[in-house]
Structures are given as C-alpha cells and as structure tokens.
Design a protein around this motif. Structure first.
Motif, short mmCIF file in Angstrom:
data_model
loop_
_atom_site.label_atom_id
_atom_site.label_comp_id
_atom_site.label_asym_id
_atom_site.label_seq_id
_atom_site.Cartn_x
_atom_site.Cartn_y
_atom_site.Cartn_z
N ILE A 87 0.96 -1.08 0.01
CA ILE A 87 0.16 0.12 0.35
C ILE A 87 1.12 1.42 0.25
CG2 ILE A 87 -2.00 1.14 1.59
CD1 ILE A 87 -2.64 -1.10 2.56
N PHE A 88 0.36 2.31 -1.43
CA PHE A 88 1.03 3.79 -1.04
C PHE A 88 0.38 4.46 -0.52
CE2 PHE A 88 3.45 1.03 -3.71
CZ PHE A 88 4.73 1.12 -3.47
N TYR A 89 0.21 5.33 0.88
CA TYR A 89 -0.51 6.13 0.87
C TYR A 89 -0.24 7.40 0.55
CZ TYR A 89 -1.70 2.39 4.80
OH TYR A 89 -2.15 1.54 5.33
N TRP A 90 -1.22 7.98 -0.90
CA TRP A 90 -0.38 8.93 -1.57
C TRP A 90 -1.37 9.95 -1.41
CZ3 TRP A 90 0.50 5.65 -6.59
CH2 TRP A 90 2.05 5.49 -6.80
N GLY A 91 -0.89 11.49 -0.32
CA GLY A 91 -1.11 12.83 -0.89
C GLY A 91 -1.73 13.26 -1.84
N ILE A 92 -2.27 13.02 -3.36
CA ILE A 92 -2.18 14.21 -4.21
C ILE A 92 -2.40 15.18 -4.06
CG2 ILE A 92 -3.20 13.84 -6.42
CD1 ILE A 92 -1.67 10.95 -5.85
N LYS A 93 -1.90 16.48 -4.89
CA LYS A 93 -2.42 17.43 -4.65
C LYS A 93 -3.48 17.81 -6.19
CE LYS A 93 2.57 19.18 -5.86
NZ LYS A 93 3.70 19.62 -6.22
N ARG A 94 -4.42 17.20 -6.43
CA ARG A 94 -5.48 17.27 -7.31
C ARG A 94 -6.24 17.44 -7.70
NH1 ARG A 94 -4.58 15.65 -14.15
NH2 ARG A 94 -7.09 15.20 -14.07
#
Length: 489
Positions: free
Chosen positions: A310-317
C-alpha cells in the motif's frame, strides 16, 4: 457476587467485539495490546494534512457493528453512523472501458449491458445465485462453529446438504464465472471477489461467489467519519461498559496449569483469570505465547493468504472521475495471480485498487486534493527482496495510472507512506504479513481454520481473522460472536 474474569490478547476488531460481548454477559474483562492504540489493522495514518484509513477499506454487513451497541442497550447512531454507497466501485481497463458498479441492481445491469453487451438478465441471474449461496451457507459457515457436532446435525445443515451441488464447492470461482458470463471483463470483475479474503480465483472454490451478494444485494457502506471510526466507536463503547485496556503491554505467555489456561504473563508479571481469549494471529500465537503447548501442525503449515503493498499518497489535485473505490485492472489476470501465489513475486502489470475517502469525507485532504490509498495484491513475506520489489512496483503502478487517467501522477504526490508485508507482520503480528491467515485456495479451506476454542487447553478461546470463520470485518465480528456463545455454553 464475584465476577468471572477474562483476559484478552489483542485489541483488534474481534478482540474489542469479544470484550463488549463478554462484559455485557457479566464478565470482568481486561485487554492487553502490544501497540499503543486499539484496532489492529483497522487503524489510521495522518501524514501532514492528509488522513488515511490504514487497513480495511470496504464496509459491508454494518448490522454486525450495530448489534454490539444494541447488546449494550445503546442506540448505535449515538456512536456510529454510516451511509450506503450509490456506486460500490468504479472499474477501469487499459482499452478505455469504464464501468460503474451501481448499488441499484437495475442500473448496474443496464450499465453492464450498455458498456459490455452482457445481457442484463445475466447479471440478475448471477446475483440471485450469489444470494442462494449466502442463504444456504451463511447460517452454517458464518454464524456457527464448524467444530461442533450440532452445527452439522441441525435442520439448516441437512437442508444445505441437499443443495451441495449448486453451491460451487466442486468448481473454481473462475470456472463458475466463465459459465455465468460471456464477456471476459465481467468474468474478471467477479473473479476479483476472491481477493476479498486473499485467495486466487483460479483455485478457490466457486463457493466464494457468495461475496458479491454482500456488496450488491445487501450493499456497500461508508462510515461518515471514516473506517477508523468503527474502531473508535467500539473502543469508546467498551470503555464505557467497564473494559480495561493495557496498551504497550506485549503478552509473553499464556499461563497453562494442568491443561487449563489460567492467565497471562506480561513483561514478567503474571495476571490470573478464569478465561483467556486470543485475538492475536493464530500462527504467531503458537510460535510465541503458546510455544510450550501442543502445536496444531496441520493448521500451522497451511499456505497463507496473499498480502498487500500500500502506498498512502497525498495527491495535490482532484480527479472528479474517481470515487471512493476504484479498480484499475490488469490485462492478464491469470498471470498476475501466478506471480502472487506460484512465483512469490509482483507482476509488472498489477491490478491497482485506489481508495479515496476524501470523496466522501472532505476533511481527509486539503481543498482541491485527494488522499489515495493505493494498493496492489502481493505475495506474503517469504524473505523476498522487498525493497527492490517495492521500487519496481511503484514505477509500474504510476505508469499504469498515467496511461489510464491520461495524467502524470508522480509530480502530484506531496505526501507518502508505505505499508508492505514486512511492516504488516510487525505491526499486526500477522504471520508472513498475510492479510487473512490461511488461504482459501482449496475446497477444504473452511475446515482448515482454527476453531474458536482450544481442543487441548481448557478455558482458552480464539477470535479474529486467522480463525473461524475468516478474515475481514464482518467475519472477525462473527468470530467474536461464535466465541462468546461458546463460553456461555
């Protein structure tokens, strides 16, 4: 009157449910937890302004949670609220095909017919079959112990025996779905349900076609405060009822005298009780806190389920085409599962699951941003070179998402944490980082799970995803119910 005392090892979802059920029955309950927080896999992660549900992301059979509050004489809505999803999942393929799995069966059937050319009647028939399997087997396999004689001699069991040939026991999930559907994408969609308990659709029995019934005929739901609110609300309820928790207290040993569990040894100190309940992964429990006791070697040596990266990604869009649950399918499902279960590696074109709670809970990400819980199914930990595999998997995941979403994901990632089979094992004591204990890749898998009690040690009971009836939130909660009813018997 002196209350009988119960000590519980672990505060996973089943451990907390067991504590609630037993304290309601009049027991004095204490829970020992190695971590500094309750919930086990059902926890959360905060990375800057982004919040993520760390583990289970799909919520079905919410009545299993509600029941715990009602048992305590409480209104569930005072603690925990949830909404039914209008779209259970969005599906994406490389050729541009996109499919909405609507909660409304008529809408879903129309969607499948218009996008894939599969007759709407086929979907309705398949989901009727799924309901038939559920109605036939749930009372037997999900709500009762398979290790008690009366389970096999009650009227419902006898009725199920007569239906055995129609329950998918003698074929694989893929074989059954190949017969049900004509379009390969629909076969793939329904084969995906094997991953709900870490299995291989090309090996697991078609009985697991029971799972779509939960999602489509009953419904998929989302807690208004996120999945972690299941943990928070049950923890709050249990404390109100008088359950005592000891965090950061790793259990060293189950104390056994004259064939009976008498308590726990924790950091060199002995704690005595009338009953002991183990919510720790069954395999690791026998390797550690029960290492001096008789070992159920047949069960311990069973192949384990798959794990997750699992990659927990904060996506700025913001991506308006995405919803709470999103699946980006591989073009070669058989090869992907061959890598997971035969080769112990990660296929270079993996199926990607992206869970985005900010689509339903806006404060989980900053305005105009999204929190992507990006997961692929991977083998359990067998000593592979995970650092190298993770690097390659991340690259392949990003390239696949770029192709399908027509974007460039990497520059949008402004926050990241990674969970892999090694850290799953270290944080949750799950043997080899397997998410669901023993695998279900044969027709006898249901019988190869540990019972909810010990056959060799009196007053020792088991609950959680590594024992009967299995992994996932609903089954973990049912394991607590089965176990507590056994104690009363």
């Amino acid at each position: 009157m002196i209350k009988r005392k119960v000590l519980i090892v672990g505060s996973g979802i089943a451990g907390m449910a067991s504590a609630i059920r037993l304290v309601v029955k009049g027991y004095q309950v204490e829970v020992f937890e190695a971590n500094s927080y309750p919930g086990g896999k059902l926890s959360e992660i905060q990375i800057g302004d982004y919040r993520f549900d760390a583990g289970p992301s799909l919520f079905t059979l919410p009545e299993q949670v509600d029941e715990l509050f009602r048992l305590a004489g409480k209104d569930p809505k005072d603690y925990f609220e949830y909404d039914k999803l209008n779209v259970a999942c969005k599906y994406f393929w490389e050729d541009g095909t996109r499919l909405n799995a609507y909660a409304d069966l008529d809408l879903f059937a129309e969607e499948v017919q218009s996008k894939l050319g599969e007759p709407a009647t086929t979907i309705r028939k398949a989901l009727r079959q799924s309901a038939f399997i559920y109605d036939s087997l749930a009372p037997l396999f999900m709500n009762r112990s398979l290790h008690k004689l009366d389970t096999w001699t009650n009227p419902h069991a006898l009725k199920s025996y007569l239906r055995m040939g129609k329950l998918g026991i003698f074929s694989t999930m893929d074989e059954a779905n190949q017969k049900q559907f004509t379009h390969p994408k629909l076969v793939q969609l329904f084969n995906r349900y094997a991953t709900y308990n870490g299995s291989n659709p090309f090996e697991t029995p078609a009985t697991l076609n029971i799972i779509p019934h939960l999602e489509f005929n009953i419904g998929a739901f989302f807690p208004k405060k996120g999945m972690h609110d299941i943990t928070q609300s049950l923890f709050k309820l249990s404390e109100e009822l008088g359950v005592t928790y000891h965090f950061g207290q790793k259990v060293d040993k189950v104390l056994v005298e004259n064939g009976k569990a008498k308590g726990l040894r924790v950091k060199g100190q002995d704690h005595y009780a009338d009953l002991v309940v183990n919510n720790m992964d069954m395999v690791n429990a026998y390797k550690t806190i029960l290492k001096d006791q008789k070992q159920p070697k047949l069960l311990l040596n069973q192949p384990k389920s798959s794990s997750a990266l699992i990659f927990y990604w904060g996506i700025k869009r913001d991506f308006p085409e995405l919803d709470l649950h999103n699946i980006f399918f591989t073009d070669n499902y058989p090869l992907e599962f061959e890598h997971i279960f035969k080769k112990g590696t990660i296929y270079d074109d993996p199926t990607i699951y992206v869970n985005i709670t900010s689509t339903h809970k806006s404060d989980d990400a900053p305005a105009g941003c999204m929190n992507w819980f990006t997961m692929i199914n991977v083998p359990n930990n067998q000593g592979q070179d995970w650092d190298q595999m993770i690097t390659e998997a991340k690259r392949n995941i990003i390239h696949k998402l770029n192709r399908i979403l027509k974007t460039d994901v990497e520059p949008l990632i402004e926050a990241e944490e990674i969970l892999d089979p090694r850290t799953i094992e270290s944080k949750t004591s799950s043997a080899q980082g397997a998410l669901y204990g023993n695998s279900s890749n044969n027709k006898f898998a249901a019988f190869l799970r540990h019972a909810n009690y010990s056959s060799s040690i009196k007053s020792l009971y088991f609950c959680g995803g590594s024992v009967h009836p299995g992994g996932g939130i609903p089954l973990c909660l049912l394991s607590a119910k089965i176990m507590s009813e056994m104690i009363e018997e």
